[in-house]
Design a protein around this motif. Structure first.
Motif, PDB file in Angstrom:
ATOM      1  N   ILE A   1       0.818  -1.227   0.000  1.00 15.12           N
ATOM      2  CA  ILE A   1       0.000   0.000   0.000  1.00 15.12           C
ATOM      3  C   ILE A   1       0.854   1.280   0.000  1.00 15.12           C
ATOM      4  O   ILE A   1       0.650   2.154  -0.844  1.00 15.12           O
ATOM      5  CB  ILE A   1      -1.006  -0.006   1.176  1.00 15.12           C
ATOM      6  N   PRO A   2       1.832   1.413   0.929  1.00 16.57           N
ATOM      7  CA  PRO A   2       2.613   2.663   0.916  1.00 16.57           C
ATOM      8  C   PRO A   2       3.352   2.874  -0.407  1.00 16.57           C
ATOM      9  O   PRO A   2       3.362   3.988  -0.950  1.00 16.57           O
ATOM     10  CB  PRO A   2       3.604   2.491   2.068  1.00 16.57           C
TER      11      PRO A   2
ATOM     12  N   LEU B   1       4.089  13.821   2.471  1.00 20.36           N
ATOM     13  CA  LEU B   1       3.267  13.860   3.688  1.00 20.36           C
ATOM     14  C   LEU B   1       2.015  13.005   3.540  1.00 20.36           C
ATOM     15  O   LEU B   1       1.605  12.302   4.467  1.00 20.36           O
ATOM     16  CB  LEU B   1       2.889  15.313   4.019  1.00 20.36           C
ATOM     17  N   LEU B   2       1.443  13.043   2.355  1.00 22.37           N
ATOM     18  CA  LEU B   2       0.241  12.233   2.122  1.00 22.37           C
ATOM     19  C   LEU B   2       0.569  10.743   2.088  1.00 22.37           C
ATOM     20  O   LEU B   2      -0.205   9.918   2.600  1.00 22.37           O
ATOM     21  CB  LEU B   2      -0.447  12.658   0.816  1.00 22.37           C
ATOM     22  N   VAL B   3       1.708  10.389   1.495  1.00 21.44           N
ATOM     23  CA  VAL B   3       2.111   8.975   1.468  1.00 21.44           C
ATOM     24  C   VAL B   3       2.348   8.495   2.901  1.00 21.44           C
ATOM     25  O   VAL B   3       1.940   7.385   3.281  1.00 21.44           O
ATOM     26  CB  VAL B   3       3.372   8.770   0.597  1.00 21.44           C
ATOM     27  N   ALA B   4       2.985   9.332   3.706  1.00 22.17           N
ATOM     28  CA  ALA B   4       3.206   8.962   5.115  1.00 22.17           C
ATOM     29  C   ALA B   4       1.867   8.730   5.801  1.00 22.17           C
ATOM     30  O   ALA B   4       1.691   7.767   6.559  1.00 22.17           O
ATOM     31  CB  ALA B   4       3.988  10.062   5.831  1.00 22.17           C
ATOM     32  N   CYS B   5       0.906   9.588   5.512  1.00 23.63           N
ATOM     33  CA  CYS B   5      -0.424   9.455   6.113  1.00 23.63           C
ATOM     34  C   CYS B   5      -1.092   8.151   5.658  1.00 23.63           C
ATOM     35  O   CYS B   5      -1.667   7.423   6.472  1.00 23.63           O
ATOM     36  CB  CYS B   5      -1.272  10.670   5.740  1.00 23.63           C
ATOM     37  N   VAL B   6      -0.976   7.860   4.366  1.00 28.07           N
ATOM     38  CA  VAL B   6      -1.571   6.619   3.837  1.00 28.07           C
ATOM     39  C   VAL B   6      -0.910   5.402   4.487  1.00 28.07           C
ATOM     40  O   VAL B   6      -1.591   4.440   4.873  1.00 28.07           O
ATOM     41  CB  VAL B   6      -1.419   6.558   2.293  1.00 28.07           C
TER      42      VAL B   6
ATOM     43  N   ALA C   1      -2.927   2.821   6.601  1.00 24.65           N
ATOM     44  CA  ALA C   1      -2.981   1.425   6.149  1.00 24.65           C
ATOM     45  C   ALA C   1      -2.545   0.490   7.278  1.00 24.65           C
ATOM     46  O   ALA C   1      -3.202  -0.524   7.551  1.00 24.65           O
ATOM     47  CB  ALA C   1      -2.082   1.234   4.929  1.00 24.65           C
ATOM     48  N   GLY C   2      -1.446   0.842   7.938  1.00 20.70           N
ATOM     49  CA  GLY C   2      -0.956   0.002   9.036  1.00 20.70           C
ATOM     50  C   GLY C   2      -1.932  -0.052  10.191  1.00 20.70           C
ATOM     51  O   GLY C   2      -2.093  -1.092  10.845  1.00 20.70           O
TER      52      GLY C   2
END
Lengths: 172, 692
Positions: free
Chosen positions: A110-111, B367-372, B376-377
């Motif tokens: 996902i990331p 920042l958005l990828v970090a948030c995703v 997700a985790g």
């Protein structure tokens, strides 16, 4: 500030930060095998911490699990086998990170997928917006074909735009 | 008096409904009296919520154990300090506390903009009242803190009952920071309601231009500062109270607070693009919507029991209400966007890949990828259970592995972004601006590697930290040098003048420097050491440069708890340097235990000692000692981040000077144009590119 001062400042920052971190490396502990394996397992008391980090008072799980882990290590069993034993006893929930196969491997993708998609969008936007800019310049350069009044008007508009932009760039 | 607060909340709910429907009617009819009436209803809601919460505090301080909530979270022996903070220790009270903080924000907004922005404020009032109504529904009908205890007599008849004493407060919450951390974090969460309300109002009302951004800029920064401070206070609480030697465990509730912080940070950056270039209008609106929705998602995760967490409140069906509210927000936002998306159309143009605009795009992406990744985790165990029927764990190793590279890339952008010019950066400018800081970074990393540092991420973090620090210093230096040359002021005075002339920009740099300190502190985690031992009096253990002697252990009796305490003499280099007293407390009212960790903190490392109880086999006290390097840098960095934000909130000095010169009645010139009028062109051309 002279260049010698600047150099001194740069050196001070570099050495300061480097010297803060390096001695720690020298002191760093050598994690033993049980400890390393313990980081791959979760404590099953529900605290959400990895096995070697749970020290909740009266934790009913971490003590017995650590003893069990030590016993496996003392027998000289292979890492994979030990982890597998724990999975059989407690289920996949005991693993501190999702397995890298099957449905749960999606968590790992996902990331990366989000980054790839986001990057694609950003690159696409940059290209699109740059094309617009090029198109704008091309339109502007074809303007001299129009009448002198129109050219002057365009010039005024551009000057006004530039002035507004300069104001924005220099404001708070 | 018992039910006074309950009535106040009920009336508040009625007024909130009026504020919504009266506000909508006011928007449709444009009648000034109706607009004023709806606004006054908004004020009334806030005051009534304050009465409600004051009433609940009164019940706590008067030990009114006929109230179920008070009986469950307090007891007679509890100190007044904790009776104050016990109010938000449970589900019902914390929801009322949420309403309370929200009402403070709402009151401030309605009061600040009363009689101004007549096209926008009625919409803002309706949105704010809508959010307040949701929480008042919870406060009144779903999770009321004013429920009484009901007993029944021998004949089976129900009657009101009173308990002789309460169950007491959870030991983990009996720590001074618990009176600061939740209010701070809630102020962050609820604070994002304000930019959300303005964004939605601007979209619904097709409010022209970037005005709503200007109006909400400071509110967003205040919320962001509270969220940052709240997260760090929470980390410090976990570090000092939970006794596991760490400060961040990627617990779902911690993650829930981090996600809106990440999107809020993205918004604070991308909004500059809209202000300066009129770009990213759609993106900014959605970023604000997303941040608010993540705040609601975060609190629903804490309260619904959907995910396992040590922080979570008891499992309840309140989660359904939050999901419903989230869905409603989403529908409203999507509908408003579809209806009025034309208004958000902007003429996005980009001159060059190497520009400030590009760096903001990448900043937002990361920042958005970090948030995703965090989202997700956090939610993957729920998804896995839904699909496969069995839950899995997503623990710290996953989050660390995924987020460390992302965080380092973000650190890199922190250094790069401010040095890129708007529109286009020339190669010569790149060389000039990046040369020194990059060389500095590589020198630092080289020195570290030569001295034996081998951890890849730590070395990279060191390189980037030096790089970012030097870019920040160079920005201050270049600007101050121009002022110094023009005014003759010394460099330090020039730095001060420079900062006060553009507080937002230079406050931002201070925030970036604070983040560098936080990153360095986190790096220290790679070198943590710990040791656990059953210790008899007179025995010792060695950890790093320290030798810990257990002198004795004793017990004491306090009004609210009994305590077992170890007295540990700490030696370093053969001589005694301090005494530490790790303690274990037992609270008879709720039969629970808690630790009071002894921490000796320096900039270099924390010696962190836990009294982990008594080993039943040996009957000896178990001492767990940790040596955690550089932890103090994190708290220091957090303080710098907050200070930087406060600095950025200050008005620019020139604007203040103009105010005092021309008087309040006159229209203030734009700070930038003031500067342009005062600074000769030749001098202006020497100033570094003005940007935020």
């Amino acid at each position: 500030m002279t260049s010698r001062w600047k150099l001194g400042l740069v050196c001070a920052v570099c050495i300061g930060l480097a010297s803060a971190l390096v001695p720690l490396h020298v002191d760093a502990q050598k994690t033993d095998r049980a400890k390393a394996l313990g980081t791959k397992l979760m404590c099953m008391c529900g605290c959400g911490q990895i096995l070697t980090q749970c020290n909740h008072i009266n934790c009913p799980s971490s003590g017995p699990m650590l003893k069990e882990l030590d016993a496996h290590v003392a027998k000289g069993e292979a890492d994979d086998l030990i982890i597998q034993d724990f999975v059989q006893e407690y289920g996949e929930k005991v693993l501190s990170e999702p397995p890298s196969r099957g449905f749960n491997s999606i968590a790992w993708y996902i990331p990366g997928a989000a980054f790839a998609i986001g990057l694609g969008i950003v690159i696409m936007l940059i290209r699109l917006w740059r094309q617009r800019d090029v198109a704008r310049l091309a339109t502007a350069s074809s303007a001299p074909a129009a009448t002198q009044d129109a050219a002057a008007e365009l010039h005024d508009i551009q000057i006004e735009r530039a002035r507004r932009q300069a104001d924005r760039d220099t404001e708070d | 008096m018992d039910l006074f607060g309950s009535y106040a909340l009920l009336v508040a709910f009625a007024f909130a409904l009026y504020a919504i429907f009266g506000g909508i009617a006011a928007i449709i009819t444009r009648r000034p009296l109706l607009i004023k009436s709806a606004r006054n209803a908004g004020f009334a809601v806030c005051v009534l919520i304050w009465i409600g919460i004051a009433s609940l505090w009164y019940l706590f301080f008067t030990d009114n154990f006929s109230m179920a909530y008070v009986a469950a979270h307090s007891n007679r022996a509890l100190s007044p300090y904790y009776k104050f903070s016990a109010l938000w220790s449970g589900q019902e009270g914390s929801l009322l506390f949420w309403s309370f903080i929200l009402s403070v924000y709402v009151f401030s907004v309605l009061f600040t903009y009363r009689g101004r922005h007549p096209e926008l404020m009625p919409y803002v009032g309706v949105v704010l009242a809508g959010v307040q109504t949701f929480f008042l529904i919870l406060n009144n009908f779903i999770a009321s803190p004013f429920q009484v205890i009901v007993g029944h007599d021998a004949a089976g008849l129900l009657h009101l009952a009173t308990r002789a004493d309460g169950s007491g407060l959870n030991p983990l919450l009996q720590y001074p920071e618990m009176a600061i951390h939740p209010p701070t974090l809630y102020s962050g969460y609820t604070g994002f309601t304000i930019p959300f309300a303005f964004a939605l109002a601007a979209l619904l009302g097709r409010y022209p231009g970037e005005k709503w951004i200007h109006l909400t800029r400071r509110w967003t920064m205040i919320a962001w500062a509270f969220q940052s401070a709240g997260i760090l206070l929470g980390a410090h609480w976990a570090y000092a109270v939970l006794g596991w030697g760490g400060y961040w465990g990627w617990d779902p509730v911690e993650n829930a607070s981090l996600m809106p912080w990440l999107t809020g940070t993205a918004f604070l950056h991308s909004v500059i693009m809209q202000e300066k270039r009129g770009m990213m209008r759609v993106w900014n609106v959605w970023l604000v919507f997303l941040t608010f929705m993540l705040c609601i998602l975060g609190t629903s995760l804490t309260r619904s029991g959907a995910v396992n967490s040590v922080h979570a409140f008891a499992e309840s069906n309140i989660g359904h209400w939050f999901w419903g509210f989230l869905l409603t927000i989403l529908i409203v936002c999507v509908a408003a966007y579809i209806k009025n998306r034309d208004y958000l159309r902007s003429d996005n143009q980009l001159d060059s890949m190497l520009s400030r605009e590009s760096s903001f795009l990448f900043n937002n992406l990361i920042l958005l990828v970090a948030c995703v990744a965090v989202l997700a985790g956090t939610l993957f165990p729920v998804l896995s259970e839904a699909v496969r029927g069995s839950k899995i764990s997503v623990g710290p190793p996953f989050f660390n592995r995924v987020n460390i590279p992302i965080a380092l890339f973000l650190l890199f952008l922190t250094g790069v972004g401010p040095l890129l010019a708007w529109r286009k950066t020339s190669t010569a400018s790149l060389r000039k601006n990046f040369g020194g800081p990059l060389i500095g970074g590589f020198v630092a990393a080289g020195v570290a590697v030569a001295l034996g540092l081998r951890e890849f991420y730590v070395t990279l973090c060191l390189l980037l930290s030096v790089f970012v620090t030097l870019t920040i210093l160079s920005e201050f230096y270049r600007g101050a040098r121009v002022i110094s040359a023009r005014t003759g002021a010394n460099l330090f005075s020039a730095v001060s003048q420079l900062t006060m002339r553009n507080t937002r920009r230079y406050g931002g740099y201070v925030v970036h420097f604070g983040m560098v300190l936080v990153f360095i502190g986190i790096c220290g985690q790679a070198f943590n050491q710990d040791k656990q031992m059953d210790m008899s009096p007179g025995s010792s253990m060695t950890l790093g440069p320290y030798r810990l002697y257990l002198q004795n252990y004793d017990s004491t009796q306090e009004p609210n708890y009994s305590a077992e305490r170890a007295s540990i003499d700490v030696e370093k280099g053969g001589r005694s340097v301090m005494m530490l007293y790790p303690t274990r407390r037992f609270y008879p009212s709720n039969q629970e235990s808690g630790t009071m960790v002894a921490i000796a903190s320096t900039l270099r490392e924390d010696l962190y000692v836990v009294y982990a109880g008594t080993n039943p086999d040996t009957n000896l006290p178990v001492i767990h000692a940790y040596l955690n390097p550089l932890v103090k840098w994190i708290w220091l960095g957090g303080a710098v981040v907050v200070l930087g934000t406060l600095l950025a909130l200050l008005p620019n000095r020139q604007a203040v000077m103009v105010l005092s010169t021309v008087g309040a009645e006159q229209t203030l010139p734009v700070p930038g144009s003031t500067q342009a009028a005062q600074v000769p062109y030749s001098a202006r051309s020497q100033l570094p590119d003005s940007h935020d």
